[in-house]
Design an enzyme around this catalytic site. Sequence first.
Site, short mmCIF file in Angstrom:
data_model
loop_
_atom_site.label_atom_id
_atom_site.label_comp_id
_atom_site.label_asym_id
_atom_site.label_seq_id
_atom_site.Cartn_x
_atom_site.Cartn_y
_atom_site.Cartn_z
N HIS A 66 0.82 -1.21 0.00
CA HIS A 66 0.00 0.00 0.00
C HIS A 66 0.86 1.27 0.00
O HIS A 66 1.80 1.40 -0.77
CB HIS A 66 -1.00 -0.05 1.16
CG HIS A 66 -2.06 -1.11 0.96
ND1 HIS A 66 -2.86 -1.57 1.97
CD2 HIS A 66 -2.43 -1.81 -0.15
CE1 HIS A 66 -3.70 -2.49 1.51
NE2 HIS A 66 -3.45 -2.66 0.22
N SER A 67 0.58 2.21 0.91
CA SER A 67 1.26 3.50 0.83
C SER A 67 2.71 3.48 1.24
O SER A 67 3.41 4.49 1.09
CB SER A 67 0.51 4.55 1.66
OG SER A 67 -0.65 4.97 0.96
N ALA A 68 3.20 2.36 1.73
CA ALA A 68 4.65 2.26 1.93
C ALA A 68 5.37 2.42 0.59
O ALA A 68 6.56 2.75 0.55
CB ALA A 68 5.02 0.93 2.58
#
Length: 387
Positions: A66-68
Amino acid sequence: MDVNGTVAEGFEPVREAFVRNFDALGERGAAVAVYRHGRKVVDLWGGTRDVDGTEPWEQGTAHVVHSATKGVAAAVLLLLQQRGQVDLDAPVGVYWPEFKARGKEAVLVRHVLSHRAGVPVVDRPLTPAEAADPARTAEAVAGQAPVWQPGTDHGYHAHTYGWLVGELVRRITGRGVGDWIADEIAGPLGADLWVGLPDARRDRVGRSGRVAPPETESSLRMRPKRSVAEAYADPASLTSRAFAAITPHPDDNDPAYRAAALPASNGIATAEALARFYASLIGDVDGRARLFTPATVELARAEESSGADRVLVVGTRFGLGWMLHGTASPLLGPGSFGHPGRGGPLGFADPESGIAFGYVTNGFRKTVTADPRAQALVRGVRAALAG
């Protein structure tokens, strides 16, 4: 629960925390890796490869983070800056003339990285198929009017961050951001990290899914405050609109979604690759020269945005593309920089201690930033360093 892998002497608290995540926090399958001064000191994995399966998680199992992914995407623009190919203080329109429409002439490259561009939403959400088309995403954000005066405030650009960064990279280099990451970062590092999963690597990735945390005193404390919960529940809020920029929400397990290059949200990595990536930003790794100069590290983690976030509602701190240590994104220490992924994943570097950290999971929660399982592992690292 069988936990596999190794920890260096002194880092046993990380293993203990990892085991407790399965015993007490409902972990299904996960991995954690830690480097210190370019040497791997933790490499652990356990549970099942698939959130709903029985096949064991193996060394090298990868998952959507995801946003990592945003932290990896940020490194692309910082490396281009380091090489003299982009000026962070130049207007985005210098590189991408169409972006100047509808009051965005003053948006700087710096604003894109620090979530100050003012375009966290699009008036018409894109379908998952449209979001996979770089030409369509570029058209959508270029044609969007800002919802605040660019540069004057900040708010988390949940999906549009990736469309902005991706198009800037394409305009500057002529390459897609996923290809650039593969050629210039993941390939040279030998890291199992992809933004746009190749068909040949599909069998490396497990199935993920939403899982509910056990009702513990700690999990109850982690429930969002009423104002935050209301923001997510209100379809007209910037919070809801930012996360709904792709509608319906993509299926993490859809091969078409995994093959797309969405540098805000669909990177796929092993925990070891995330940790190795962050280790490479702050020092040499296994004889490979560091990616960032010391000056670029300082540039990356210098505070650009702080305070009440117009999208996430809570107070956030951002450098140039990375979240900085704070209440919303507790990392290892004041000088840490990194990025969580919605539902659990986390990667960061702490230059002062030489620590680089990566955590991936197949069981996603409702958390956006400070997932309890990741935080338990961070506390284990902190205990190891203190011991």
